[in-house]
Design an enzyme around this catalytic site. Structure first.
Site, mmCIF file in Angstrom:
data_model
loop_
_atom_site.group_PDB
_atom_site.id
_atom_site.type_symbol
_atom_site.label_atom_id
_atom_site.label_comp_id
_atom_site.label_asym_id
_atom_site.label_seq_id
_atom_site.Cartn_x
_atom_site.Cartn_y
_atom_site.Cartn_z
ATOM 1 N N ARG A 58 -20.160 57.072 11.114
ATOM 2 C CA ARG A 58 -21.617 57.053 10.978
ATOM 3 C C ARG A 58 -22.085 57.511 9.598
ATOM 4 O O ARG A 58 -23.289 57.441 9.314
ATOM 5 C CB ARG A 58 -22.256 57.906 12.061
ATOM 6 C CG ARG A 58 -22.165 57.289 13.463
ATOM 7 C CD ARG A 58 -22.954 58.089 14.488
ATOM 8 N NE ARG A 58 -23.108 57.375 15.747
ATOM 9 C CZ ARG A 58 -22.340 57.550 16.812
ATOM 10 N NH1 ARG A 58 -21.337 58.416 16.765
ATOM 11 N NH2 ARG A 58 -22.556 56.871 17.921
ATOM 12 N N SER A 77 -16.669 60.374 9.026
ATOM 13 C CA SER A 77 -17.250 59.833 10.251
ATOM 14 C C SER A 77 -17.638 58.392 10.001
ATOM 15 O O SER A 77 -18.102 58.042 8.907
ATOM 16 C CB SER A 77 -18.494 60.638 10.660
ATOM 17 O OG SER A 77 -19.211 59.973 11.686
ATOM 18 N N GLY A 90 -9.637 59.638 8.610
ATOM 19 C CA GLY A 90 -9.482 60.542 9.747
ATOM 20 C C GLY A 90 -8.742 59.881 10.895
ATOM 21 O O GLY A 90 -7.831 60.469 11.491
ATOM 22 N N HIS A 91 -9.131 58.642 11.212
ATOM 23 C CA HIS A 91 -8.410 57.903 12.251
ATOM 24 C C HIS A 91 -6.950 57.673 11.850
ATOM 25 O O HIS A 91 -6.024 57.835 12.662
ATOM 26 C CB HIS A 91 -9.057 56.533 12.480
ATOM 27 C CG HIS A 91 -10.466 56.566 12.956
ATOM 28 N ND1 HIS A 91 -11.530 56.213 12.165
ATOM 29 C CD2 HIS A 91 -10.994 56.897 14.160
ATOM 30 C CE1 HIS A 91 -12.648 56.318 12.843
ATOM 31 N NE2 HIS A 91 -12.356 56.742 14.060
ATOM 32 N N VAL A 103 -10.402 65.593 8.893
ATOM 33 C CA VAL A 103 -10.181 65.038 7.553
ATOM 34 C C VAL A 103 -11.532 64.957 6.862
ATOM 35 O O VAL A 103 -12.507 64.449 7.425
ATOM 36 C CB VAL A 103 -9.517 63.654 7.629
ATOM 37 C CG1 VAL A 103 -9.361 63.052 6.235
ATOM 38 C CG2 VAL A 103 -8.160 63.760 8.310
ATOM 39 N N GLY A 133 -13.061 52.021 16.417
ATOM 40 C CA GLY A 133 -13.004 51.128 15.280
ATOM 41 C C GLY A 133 -13.765 51.629 14.078
ATOM 42 O O GLY A 133 -14.154 52.793 13.995
ATOM 43 N N TYR A 134 -13.973 50.739 13.115
ATOM 44 C CA TYR A 134 -14.534 51.054 11.799
ATOM 45 C C TYR A 134 -13.777 52.252 11.226
ATOM 46 O O TYR A 134 -14.337 53.299 10.920
ATOM 47 C CB TYR A 134 -16.039 51.320 11.857
ATOM 48 C CG TYR A 134 -16.722 50.939 10.556
ATOM 49 C CD1 TYR A 134 -16.842 49.598 10.191
ATOM 50 C CD2 TYR A 134 -17.202 51.901 9.697
ATOM 51 C CE1 TYR A 134 -17.434 49.235 9.005
ATOM 52 C CE2 TYR A 134 -17.793 51.554 8.493
ATOM 53 C CZ TYR A 134 -17.911 50.217 8.149
ATOM 54 O OH TYR A 134 -18.493 49.857 6.959
#
Length: 279
Positions: free
Chosen positions: A184, A182, A33-34, A173, A28-29
């Site tokens: 984070r 990321s 990139g995802h 990405v 999640g978040y």
């Protein structure tokens, strides 16, 4: 888009899904990139499934499980806009029911780099991914190259367990300034965010030197470390140049495919990044 919060709900929705099924597991978040993984699956598969699950077993006792960023509503909106068909969004007790004691462990390549820095991390990763694979039964599963060691661990697990799943790697990405995306990154202060650019800059410098003919492993590692060590807010956990398959550290001349990777600690987060060097 169908959102399932139990294994039974997801399996019922999955039963009628046309093949091939592409799967994107996430915590999640979501960022671009995802979503690049979702887009890749959408281009190649008749059905796209994704999961959102912050997996407790891959976090150490002093890591950021409780404060890991979460935004379920936004994530679901992004997944739907990207063309996702099915989303598995289970609670912890669905993934790890009472009395759960089974774990999946890949030896060797999990004991170095992130595995050495975070004992037990990859056992948590392989356990949850194997559970997700069992639930989703995808034909293809999509992972980002940014998590280079994780990608190799998942490939090894899939091969060793004879799972009929193609593991598809998608390029890292990056932000326009080069920082690898990321979840984070939100932990970084403005000064840390600026100094974090030394990570991708160091990898890029070493990669360009490799393309020009530099083959000495020690000098390539030193090129990466130099710029990062010049930043006062960075703390290097490791800079590695390892065989791309076995992750054994290389010395002397690099004569085969290698992964140049790093982990760098800031006050609120440790960032990882890597590039592959191909002779």
């Amino acid at each position: 888009m169908i959102v399932a919060r139990t294994v039974a709900e997801f399996r019922a929705a999955r039963a009628g899904a046309p093949a091939p099924v592409g799967f994107v597991p996430t915590m999640g978040y979501l960022h671009q990139g995802h979503l690049a993984l979702v887009h890749a699956a959408r281009e190649e598969c008749a059905t796209v499934a994704a999961s959102i699950f912050v997996n407790p077993t891959q976090f150490g006792p002093n890591e950021d499980f409780e404060r890991y960023p979460r935004d379920e509503e936004r994530d679901l909106q992004l997944l739907e806009a990207a063309g996702t068909d099915l989303v598995l969004l289970p609670p912890v007790d669905e993934m790890y029911p009472p009395g759960d004691t089974t774990r999946v462990r890949v030896s060797g390549i999990t004991e170095v780099l992130e595995g050495a820095r975070r004992p037990g991390h990859f056992e948590g990763v392989t356990t949850v991914v194997s559970k997700l694979f069992a639930m989703v039964q995808p034909d293809r599963a999509y992972f980002g190259e940014k998590d280079g060691q994780q990608l190799r661990v998942i490939r090894r697990m899939t091969r060793d367990l004879l799972l009929p799943i193609e593991i598809v790697a998608c390029p890292t990405v990056r932000e326009p300034d080069g920082l690898a995306m990321s979840s984070r990154n939100v932990y970084l202060s403005a000064d840390e965010r600026a100094q974090a650019l030394s990570l991708s800059a160091g990898l890029r410098a070493a990669s360009e030197a490799f393309d020009r003919g530099e083959r000495d492993a020690g000098r390539l590692r030193a090129m990466v470390r130099e710029g990062i060590e010049a930043q006062p807010l960075t703390d290097i956990n490791y800079v590695s140049l390892a065989d791309s398959e076995t992750l054994e550290e290389l010395d002397g001349a690099v004569g085969r495919a290698a992964m140049l990777s790093l982990a760098v600690r800031f006050s609120g987060a440790t960032l990882i990044d890597n590039v592959t060097l191909e002779p």
